[in-house]
Design an enzyme around this catalytic site. Structure first.
Site, PDB file in Angstrom:
ATOM      1  N   HIS A   1      12.432   8.023 -11.209  1.00 50.25           N
ATOM      2  CA  HIS A   1      11.277   7.991 -10.303  1.00 50.25           C
ATOM      3  C   HIS A   1      11.658   8.790  -9.069  1.00 50.25           C
ATOM      4  CE1 HIS A   1       9.335   3.950 -11.764  1.00 50.25           C
ATOM      5  NE2 HIS A   1       8.580   4.954 -12.134  1.00 50.25           N
TER       6      HIS A   1
ATOM      7  N   CYS B   1      11.421   0.500  -3.973  1.00 53.05           N
ATOM      8  CA  CYS B   1      10.682   0.115  -5.182  1.00 53.05           C
ATOM      9  C   CYS B   1      10.009  -1.242  -5.032  1.00 53.05           C
ATOM     10  CB  CYS B   1      11.607   0.006  -6.385  1.00 53.05           C
ATOM     11  SG  CYS B   1      12.542   1.463  -6.737  1.00 53.05           S
TER      12      CYS B   1
HETATM   13  N1  ARG Z   1      12.444  -1.426 -14.234  1.00 55.65           N
HETATM   14  C1  ARG Z   1      11.494  -0.695 -13.494  1.00 55.65           C
HETATM   15  C2  ARG Z   1      11.079   0.547 -14.292  1.00 55.65           C
HETATM   16  O1  ARG Z   1      11.911   1.106 -14.962  1.00 55.65           O
HETATM   17  C3  ARG Z   1      12.043  -0.295 -12.165  1.00 55.65           C
HETATM   18  C4  ARG Z   1      11.056   0.384 -11.295  1.00 55.65           C
HETATM   19  C5  ARG Z   1      11.617   0.848 -10.020  1.00 55.65           C
HETATM   20  N2  ARG Z   1      10.592   1.316  -9.188  1.00 55.65           N
HETATM   21  C6  ARG Z   1      10.632   2.441  -8.499  1.00 55.65           C
HETATM   22  N3  ARG Z   1       9.634   2.722  -7.713  1.00 55.65           N
HETATM   23  N4  ARG Z   1      11.594   3.308  -8.629  1.00 55.65           N
HETATM   24  O2  ARG Z   1       9.946   0.926 -14.264  1.00 55.65           O
END
Ligand code: ARG
Length: 703
Positions: free
Chosen positions: A168, A264
């Site tokens: 991300h 996050c």
């Molecule tokens: N386990 C979640 C996923 O893989 C973690 C999300 C983390 N969020 C972020 N904005 N980076 O989607």
């Protein structure tokens, strides 16, 4: 607290690592401690509440990642673009987030089905509100970016993520107050790094090291001068403090196990609108059409891979699968790229694969005049080995003199337009050169399916052959050599001195004598070693019969050079009877043209060696003209040189003991080239044996 800044969080009541959808989750299923997670989350909540208002969305059982509210959607002013999660493991969160946004008075925009976009996790506003940085590559599709631009009316800068640990954008990128940017450059491709550098001044860029990046230091919540994060090195803390930020660390190790941290776990839901900013979306798209044995030949995979590897994304719009083994398939693919530059790069490679525009989108090629002799316009289209056509005044014109690494120059004559490949140095002022990637197509044959089935010479399996296949290739080459000779065709050999060291000289000499070779290309060395061997029995001072170094033998090759120099040329030395056997001898006596191209390390050189390289390239090009097959024997330099000048359709066989050379040469994306990793002396001796087999049964064995 008087701040009007609001965030949205979601309590970790149902948080756990239940599945693996990013590398951080691997090995961590059910490994996070509920108590510690709650404690860490509350600590973050507590800190954030000191600086902003924090709203909460109700956690939902069965949706453990809902704590990561950054992925709820992307907010700007009253508008929200709701996330469309890539993984079904998270898609169930969408309605709950949607409800929350609606209940709180936002206008919710829904992306088309199957167009993933993961909200503020992948889209971060510049803190001055100048533009939106949007990530793609893992979770969000590039094609979602134009929607963001449209609905939020803001310029979108697309950044491509290439390291799956930073899947991300908010895991490796964090715009901060006052135009600062905290980021990890290693997570982005070169183009994206360049874009970042163009938009953010050097003194504003805080590029972090991998060690901080893997602690999620970029996953930071910034409220004015406060930056809240899991953990930072002393160096990073000092750097941030120096430019006026106050670093607040709060451990979030339990959430790291799911691949998330401070940023996050939060979503800023008050993002002020800046009136003067408007949409400006550089994402481009273009629909191309591919036809052929798309599946059998792997063409479609290659095309789609190169789009993604080149930094673009695609959507297959139509795919007409050929039903019979012999029928071809056709596909229409929409290619998107973050800029025209990237699009050009991708399209030019697709053109090589035979991609064309839809008929209704066909346009003339763009032409620009040459302003300085020998220099092409910046954006010139670089030619390839494939037969090419360019569209001029609505007509497709075939390009002549096809070769790679040239420019396509157009001249107008009384009978119409002529297009030809020209190398840069031959460009003349006022030549019109094709620029950009419009109105250009290559003609790829589709009939390979049938050829493959036939028992004939099948150079079809392009790629490096294993030792076991050497014999098969030898059989095919022998067959083809004989066929070409009998039909009066042309075979060109490029050879390095290794041919002589490995004892292949006598075999090559025989090929020449028996009419299998019509031109020989090489450097000074092959001729010197061949002549040394034939007048002194050594090659580079090594006795060719016994394989041992001869005392003082290192002088032999200089003596050989000296001898030829005395006579003025190889031909004159042959005529004088000084050279009476070997490769060069056979060339001279059988009228086989040769060209020896010089290099910086040449001893002598021989009088025949062309030390003017431009001249040498021209001689090579002339000798290659009309060749049906080129045998490349252990000479990387000369073979690559020849490969560059040779259009597709010429069979190329590259023999070298070094697999890297073979791969480089046989990897022309062309089915006609084949590589053999083997000792060239052995190859030549097998080839001679095979030719004997092919020719002898017809002759009665007398004596
Ligand atoms: N386990 C979640 C996923 O893989 C973690 C999300 C983390 N969020 C972020 N904005 N980076 O989607």
């Amino acid at each position: 607290m008087t701040s009007l800044i609001r965030f949205l969080m979601c309590a970790p009541d149902h948080y756990d690592v239940d599945y693996v959808i990013n590398p951080w989750m691997e090995g961590n299923i059910h490994k996070s401690s509920r108590d510690r997670a709650v404690e860490q989350w509350e600590q973050l909540y507590h800190i954030l509440k000191q600086h902003a208002i924090v709203d909460l969305v109700t956690p939902q059982k069965g949706w453990p990642d809902m704590v990561f509210t950054a992925n709820a959607g992307l907010v700007l002013g009253e508008n929200v673009v709701l996330s469309r999660f890539l993984h079904k493991e998270r898609q169930g969160e969408e309605p709950f987030f949607k409800n929350w946004f609606e209940e709180n008075g936002y206008t919710v925009h829904l992306l088309p089905k199957d167009l993933p976009f993961e909200g503020a996790g992948d889209a971060l506003l510049d803190r001055e509100g100048r533009w939106l940085w949007a990530g793609y590559g893992f979770r969000s599709e590039l094609d979602s970016h134009p929607y963001l631009a449209k609905w939020l009316d803001i310029e979108v800068l697309s950044l491509r993520l290439i390291d799956e640990r930073f899947y991300h954008l908010d895991t490796c990128f964090c715009p901060l107050a006052n135009g600062y940017l905290l980021y990890y450059p290693g997570a982005f491709d070169a183009y994206s790094n360049r874009l970042i550098e163009m938009r953010v001044a050097p003194e504003k860029r805080i590029a972090i090291q991998e060690a901080d990046a893997v602690n999620f230091a970029c996953n930071t919540v910034n409220v004015e001068s406060i930056v809240i994060m899991n953990k930072a090195s002393n160096a990073l803390k000092a750097r941030l403090t120096d430019v006026g930020f106050r670093v607040v660390e709060t451990p979030l190790t339990e959430f790291l196990k799911a691949g998330g941290a401070a940023k996050c776990l939060t979503l800023r839901v008050t993002e002020p609108l800046h009136q003067e900013i408007h949409a400006n979306i550089p994402v481009q798209s273009r629909v191309i059409r591919l036809e052929g044995h798309l599946l059998d030949s792997g063409l479609i995979n290659r095309a789609l891979d190169l789009i993604v590897d080149g930094g673009g994304s695609f959507q297959v719009m139509n795919f007409n699968l050929g039903e019979q083994r012999q029928s071809t398939s056709a596909a229409e693919v929409r290619v998107s790229a973050p800029s025209h530059e990237v699009m050009e790069e991708i399209i030019s490679q697709l053109i090589d694969l035979g991609a064309v525009d839809l008929p209704q989108n066909e346009r003339d090629a763009k032409l620009q005049p040459v302003l300085q002799a020998g220099v092409a316009p910046d954006d010139f289209y670089v030619s390839t080995i494939y037969p090419t056509e360019v569209r001029i005044n609505g007509q497709w014109v075939k390009v002549e003199n096809q070769r790679m690494d040239g420019a396509i120059a157009i001249t107008q004559t009384a009978d119409g337009f002529i297009a030809r490949c020209k190398i840069l140095r031959d460009l003349e002022v006022n030549d019109l050169v094709v620029v950009d990637v419009q109105g250009i197509r290559t003609i790829r044959k589709t009939e390979y399916r049938e050829n493959r089935a036939s028992q004939e010479f099948s150079f079809m399996s392009s790629g490096v052959s294993s030792e076991r296949r050497v014999e098969i290739v030898v059989e095919q080459v022998a067959w083809e050599l004989r066929k070409i000779r009998d039909a009066g065709g042309k075979v060109v050999v490029t050879a390095g001195p290794v041919v002589i060291h490995t004892g292949g000289g006598e075999h090559l000499a025989r090929l020449i004598r028996e009419g299998y070779v019509q031109a020989l290309l090489g450097g000074n060395a092959i001729a010197v070693h061949d002549i040394e061997q034939n007048i002194m029995g050594t090659s580079l001072g090594v006795d060719m019969k016994r394989g041992v170094a001869v005392r003082g033998g290192h002088r032999h090759h200089l003596k050989a050079i000296n001898t030829v120099r005395r006579y003025g040329s190889i031909a004159k030395a042959v005529e004088a009877g000084v050279i009476n056997s070997g490769v060069m001898y056979e060339c001279v006596t059988n009228n086989v043209h040769f060209s020896l191209a010089g290099s910086i390390r040449d001893d002598g050189p021989l009088p025949d060696t062309q030390m003017n390289l431009i001249q040498a390239q021209e001689e090579y090009a002339k000798l290659i003209e009309g060749a049906e097959m080129i045998l490349m024997l252990s000479s990387m330099l000369h073979s690559i040189g020849v490969g560059n000048m040779t259009p597709a359709g010429v069979k190329m066989v590259c023999v070298d003991i070094n697999p890297a050379v073979v791969t480089k040469l046989s990897d022309r994306g062309s089915v006609e080239s084949v590589g053999v990793v083997t000792d060239v002396g052995l190859f030549l001796s097998l080839l001679i044996q095979q030719l004997d087999k092919l020719t002898s049964p017809y002759v009665a064995n007398v004596g």
